[in-house]
Design an enzyme around this catalytic site. Sequence first.
Site, short mmCIF file in Angstrom:
data_model
loop_
_atom_site.label_atom_id
_atom_site.label_comp_id
_atom_site.label_asym_id
_atom_site.label_seq_id
_atom_site.Cartn_x
_atom_site.Cartn_y
_atom_site.Cartn_z
CE1 TYR A 56 70.42 37.00 51.91
CE2 TYR A 56 72.01 36.00 50.51
CZ TYR A 56 70.95 37.14 50.48
OH TYR A 56 70.80 38.00 49.85
CB SER B 233 70.56 36.65 46.27
OG SER B 233 71.66 36.18 46.40
#
Length: 265
Positions: free
Chosen positions: A158, A145
């Site tokens: 995250y 990501s």
Amino acid sequence: MTQQSLTGKNIFITGASGGIGAEIARQSAAKGANLYLFARSLDKLTRLKEDISKRYSVNIEVFRLDVSDTDGIKTTFSEVIQKVNTVDVLVNNAGFGVFREAHEAAIDEIKGMFNVNVIGLMACTSMVLPVMRKQREGHIINIASQAGKLATPKSSVYSATKHAVLGYTNSLRMELSDYHVFVTAVNPGPIATNFFTIADEKGTYVKNVQRFMLQPDYVAAKVVKAMLTPTREINLPRWMNAGSVVYALFPRLFEVVGKRFINQK
């Protein structure tokens, strides 16, 4: 970079029941690849298999697998690998996130994200490494990501998992270079999938960035195009990746000037 033909290649995809995992499966099948699909929802996988089988004459097998269960990974992957013998591509796509400020994140939630996003990814990879090293070819594609490059408020846990994925991916690439096994990190920004059903409970982030969201088929096309090529990273969208580059060079300035942009959650 010229891509090898995917016809007859064995492609393993985790988190394949929806989102970019399902799109990668569809587009890989269109290029003639055999699919081995893993996800928690066997019903969704079965429907995906039926849909793809109507359009393409490729071998598709589906398996219920929770990648937070490392024993389950060992059992399931061992059975599949014993059957197919070769693994050409592994796409580690399974993952989830929850957007909360650090002081609000429960320990079980933190463990859950690391178990799926990091430990599960590593466990799946460890199962195919002996095969690919022996073959002296293959490709491991880790869906990371932009959050692994540019941390933002409310994504501390995250982001930490995706930073870990990038560190693991970069090390793995160097370890496998002499075995002709490619290793690619995929770093997308927000994608229009059900990821945000869990990650963004209030819908604030989706509302703020909806116009910038990537479409799953677009991201999948980039991934499939890179299969069996020595692509180091896929960064999407380019303008967002530029932000991560600026952050790496001028972190203090970016945090001050870019505060309004990165506080979208």
